[in-house]
Structures are given as structure tokens and as C-alpha cells.
Enzyme design. Structure first.
Site, mmCIF file in Angstrom:
data_model
loop_
_atom_site.group_PDB
_atom_site.id
_atom_site.type_symbol
_atom_site.label_atom_id
_atom_site.label_comp_id
_atom_site.label_asym_id
_atom_site.label_seq_id
_atom_site.Cartn_x
_atom_site.Cartn_y
_atom_site.Cartn_z
ATOM 1 C CG ASP A 1 0.095 3.606 6.280
ATOM 2 O OD1 ASP A 1 -0.753 3.039 5.743
ATOM 3 O OD2 ASP A 1 0.939 3.263 7.288
ATOM 4 C CE LYS B 1 -2.038 -1.567 3.831
ATOM 5 N NZ LYS B 1 -1.750 -2.874 3.652
ATOM 6 C CB THR B 2 3.870 1.777 2.084
ATOM 7 O OG1 THR B 2 3.334 1.830 2.889
ATOM 8 C CG2 THR B 2 4.570 3.473 2.478
ATOM 9 C CB THR C 1 -4.845 -2.997 8.499
ATOM 10 O OG1 THR C 1 -5.191 -2.753 9.388
ATOM 11 C CG2 THR C 1 -3.350 -3.045 8.133
ATOM 12 N NE ARG D 1 6.794 -3.808 6.207
ATOM 13 C CZ ARG D 1 4.933 -3.549 6.368
ATOM 14 N NH1 ARG D 1 4.594 -4.191 7.221
ATOM 15 N NH2 ARG D 1 4.974 -2.458 5.362
HETATM 16 P P1 ADP Z 1 2.443 -1.266 3.357
HETATM 17 O O1 ADP Z 1 1.635 -0.101 3.131
HETATM 18 O O2 ADP Z 1 1.113 -2.242 2.616
HETATM 19 O O3 ADP Z 1 1.599 -2.642 4.188
HETATM 20 P P2 ADP Z 1 4.703 -1.690 2.082
HETATM 21 O O4 ADP Z 1 4.411 -0.793 0.986
HETATM 22 O O5 ADP Z 1 5.223 -0.931 3.212
HETATM 23 O O6 ADP Z 1 3.774 -2.488 2.650
HETATM 24 O O7 ADP Z 1 4.839 -2.642 1.098
HETATM 25 C C1 ADP Z 1 6.573 -3.393 2.409
HETATM 26 C C2 ADP Z 1 8.030 -3.887 1.225
HETATM 27 O O8 ADP Z 1 7.192 -4.957 0.124
HETATM 28 C C3 ADP Z 1 8.102 -2.404 0.386
HETATM 29 O O9 ADP Z 1 9.176 -2.241 1.243
HETATM 30 C C4 ADP Z 1 8.452 -3.444 -0.913
HETATM 31 O O10 ADP Z 1 9.846 -3.511 -0.438
HETATM 32 C C5 ADP Z 1 7.836 -4.774 -0.713
HETATM 33 N N1 ADP Z 1 7.098 -4.183 -1.766
HETATM 34 C C6 ADP Z 1 5.786 -4.052 -1.550
HETATM 35 N N2 ADP Z 1 4.864 -4.510 -2.569
HETATM 36 C C7 ADP Z 1 5.979 -4.826 -3.229
HETATM 37 C C8 ADP Z 1 5.600 -4.450 -5.126
HETATM 38 N N3 ADP Z 1 5.135 -5.120 -5.818
HETATM 39 N N4 ADP Z 1 6.957 -5.287 -5.303
HETATM 40 C C9 ADP Z 1 7.917 -4.918 -5.398
HETATM 41 N N5 ADP Z 1 8.310 -5.205 -3.837
HETATM 42 C C10 ADP Z 1 7.182 -4.458 -3.172
#
Ligand code: ADP
Length: 337
Positions: free
Chosen positions: A112, A67-68, A161, A220
Site C-alpha cells: 500500500d 484498492k485494498t 493515491t 469507505r
Molecule cells: P482503498 O484501499 O482504495 O483506500 P478500500 O479497499 O480499503 O479502499 O475500501 C474501503 C472500504 O470500502 C472496504 O472496506 C469495503 O468495505 C468498501 N468497498 C470498496 N470498494 C468496494 C466495492 N467495489 N464494492 C463493495 N464495497 C467496497
């Protein structure tokens, strides 16, 4: 700048600083989530061609799925600036004010954990999202008056989430709503290979597949587990890396062949041993494990439900025969009551 905060990212494994090095900067570098990717790409392309601001976007899904990453890539695609805030830190409308007044035309404001916004902040956000305007009340009682302040058109990207906890008026103000799902082992293996290259770790396909298989469909976790394997390889294997070394390193962290860690198994064992396989409410499980119900609901249960190790019934969580077998059933063995 003060108003630019790192997002707070939920989860048991905190993102290390190196996370930024592994995070894709452009959408084309992202692996998987093809449907979401294509729909966002079309919306971004149309906004760019019409020179309009992109509609507000809501991203929901379990922690660590991107998401981030989407929220940070979108402004890069638009050539726009990004501000990052966390719903939990925006306690009152005045906390949101600097973000809104700083928002440049066409820029992105990422919030977020948007489900954690208090109602007063949420209401303050409605006219900002809908009409790019904020209403500020000055004074009290009969002397009170409201000033309308125009804002530059911006795009709000909200991440959660728990889409279910969002109020309907807030949810309805997002033009684009996307759900991120767990990654397939093949997609995760591709992410592992790309991250290994960025970390200068030569890796064969069997090792990448093994790490992917043991990462609960979550990029992650895959990246965090990769870093641990790198440490293990440097410290215990003279920098060598193969599938056996990866397996040994992961086993040492309590990660099993399905990718579950000790906490996930403790959750299953609590239902099995203490509650005779269920059904049992999440609060009771959390209480027994000395954990927060939110952590279980956000971080543990979605993947176990997906694996069909537990089911949710109207009377609570219930262990399935598959979940029972995974932790060496039969249910009820040694039950306390
Ligand atoms: P969320 O915000 O959903 O908790 P993040 O966007 O922070 O998750 O993702 C965590 C890590 O996973 C990121 O730092 C990135 O390195 C990796 N990641 C997430 N989605 C992808 C993707 N589609 N392709 C490659 N790496 C990804």
C-alpha cells in the site's frame, strides 16, 4: 505472524474494525469498477489456466475506492496467500527482505502507498519484480561481493493515491495498471444496501439513495456514514430508520447534501475568504488551514475537482462559480487580502 500487517489506510475517517466485516472477500461481491473488474478477471483466469503467476498490478485512485479490497480479493480468486506491507514502513531493503523471501509461488504481495518507498528499496525491488531475484551485497570496498538469491515467482500488487509520484522505472515494471474512479450514486446505493444487510439494518431504497448521494462517491465513506446512522438510530430513534432520520444524523456530523464534510467546506471557504477565490498554491491553503498539503491533495481536492468546485490552474487552485455558490458566495466577501 509478524510479517503480516494490516495495511495503513489514509484518510480522515479511520477504518473501524468492522470494516473487515463489510469488505468483500471475492471479486464477484464487489460493486462497480466494471472495466477494472473485467480486465483483472481475464488476467486472473489466464494465469490460472496457464498455471503461471499473475503479472504485477498497480492500482491507483483516491482513498477508500477499493484498492485494498481488490488486492485482498485477487489472492482469494487465485487460491493463493497474501502478504500486506505499507510503503511508508519499508525504510530500507532489509525491511522488504522477509516479505520477498516468504513469498510462496504464485502468492500476492500487496504494498500500500507504494509511492512512499525510498529509492533504495525501490531499486532493490526491480530485480525481484523482473527476474524474481534479489541482489544482496556483502562486505565493503574491494572485499564487497554480490550474492544473487532466487525468489519464487509472486505477484506484486501496488496501491497508490499518487501515481504521478511513482518513478518511471517502477511504474513500467507493472504489467497491469488500473485507475479506480469515484462510484456513481447508483453503485454506491447498492453498496449501502449490501452493507446494511450485513449489519442487519432494514433499509428502504430512498434511505440508501440518500446515504449514497451524501458519500462523495466513496464506498469507505458510505460504510462509515452508514455506521454512524445506525448509532444515531439506536440512540435517538428507538432503532427506527428512514430518510429523514438518516438526513438528521448526517447533518449532525456536518455532512451537507453533496456529501461534503466540514473539512471540505473549510477548504473552499479558505480559498474564497482568505485568498479572494484564488488562484492560490496548495501549500498556502494547507498552511492557513493548519493541515498537511498531502491530506488536501489526496483526500480533499480530487472530489472537489471532480465536482467542478475548484480548478487547478498553472498559478494554483481557483474557486469556480459553482464552488462559490455551494458555500454561499460571492467570492471575495470578507477577503483578507
Ligand atoms: P482503498 O484501499 O482504495 O483506500 P478500500 O479497499 O480499503 O479502499 O475500501 C474501503 C472500504 O470500502 C472496504 O472496506 C469495503 O468495505 C468498501 N468497498 C470498496 N470498494 C468496494 C466495492 N467495489 N464494492 C463493495 N464495497 C467496497
Amino acid at each position: 505472524m509478524d510479517s503480516f500487517r494490516e495495511p495503513s489506510i489514509q484518510g480522515r475517517e479511520e477504518p473501524p474494525l468492522e470494516d473487515r466485516a463489510l469488505r468483500p472477500q471475492r471479486m464477484a461481491e464487489m460493486v462497480g469498477q466494471r472495466g477494472v473488474y473485467e480486465r483483472l478477471e481475464i488476467a486472473i483466469d489466464a494465469a490460472r489456466k496457464r498455471r503461471e503467476s499473475l503479472g504485477h498490478i498497480l492500482l491507483d485512485g483516491p482513498p477508500g475506492l477499493g484498492k485494498t479490497t481488490f488486492a485482498t480479493c485477487i489472492p482469494n480468486e487465485l487460491g493463493a496467500s497474501l502478504q500486506i506491507a505499507s510503503g511508508a514502513a519499508l525504510a530500507a531493503p532489509k525491511d522488504l527482505l522477509p516479505y520477498l523471501t516468504n513469498a510462496a509461488e504464485g502468492s500476492v504481495l500487496f504494498i500500500d502507498e507504494i509511492h512512499r518507498l525510498p529509492a533504495a528499496v525501490e531499486e532493490f525491488l526491480y530485480p525481484a519484480m523482473e527476474d524474481f531475484r534479489i541482489d544482496i551485497t556483502l562486505g565493503d570496498g574491494v572485499a564487497a561481493r554480490t550474492i544473487n538469491m532466487p525468489l519464487k515467482p509472486f505477484t506484486l500488487v501496488g496501491a497508490t493515491t499518487r501515481a504521478g509520484l511513482l518513478s518511471a522505472p517502477l511504474r513500467d515494471r507493472f504489467v497491469i495498471r488500473e485507475h479506480l474512479d469515484y462510484y456513481s450514486p447508483e453503485e454506491l446505493a447498492e453498496i449501502v444496501r449490501r452493507s446494511a444487510t450485513k449489519l442487519s439494518m432494514p433499509m428502504d431504497d430512498a434511505t440508501a439513495d440518500e446515504i449514497a448521494r451524501r458519500s462523495r462517491g466513496t464506498p469507505r465513506l458510505a460504510n462509515n456514514r452508514l455506521r454512524w446512522i445506525r448509532d444515531y438510530s439506536t440512540s435517538r430513534a428507538d432503532g427506527r430508520l428512514d430518510v429523514d432520520i438518516a438526513r438528521t444524523a448526517l447533518t449532525m456530523q456536518g455532512i451537507d447534501e453533496m456529501g461534503l464534510d466540514g473539512f471540505d467546506r473549510r477548504y473552499l471557504e479558505t480559498i474564497q475568504r482568505v485568498f479572494g477565490g484564488g488562484p492560490v498554491g496548495v501549500e498556502a491553503i494547507a498552511h492557513t488551514m493548519s493541515a498537511a498539503p498531502d491530506t488536501l491533495e489526496d483526500d480533499v481536492e480530487p472530489f472537489l475537482l471532480r465536482c467542478e468546485f475548484v480548478v487547478r490552474t498553472p498559478r494554483g487552485r481557483k474557486l469556480t462559480p459553482k464552488g462559490d455558490e455551494h458555500i454561499g458566495g460571492p467570492a471575495g466577501r470578507g477577503r483578507l487580502f
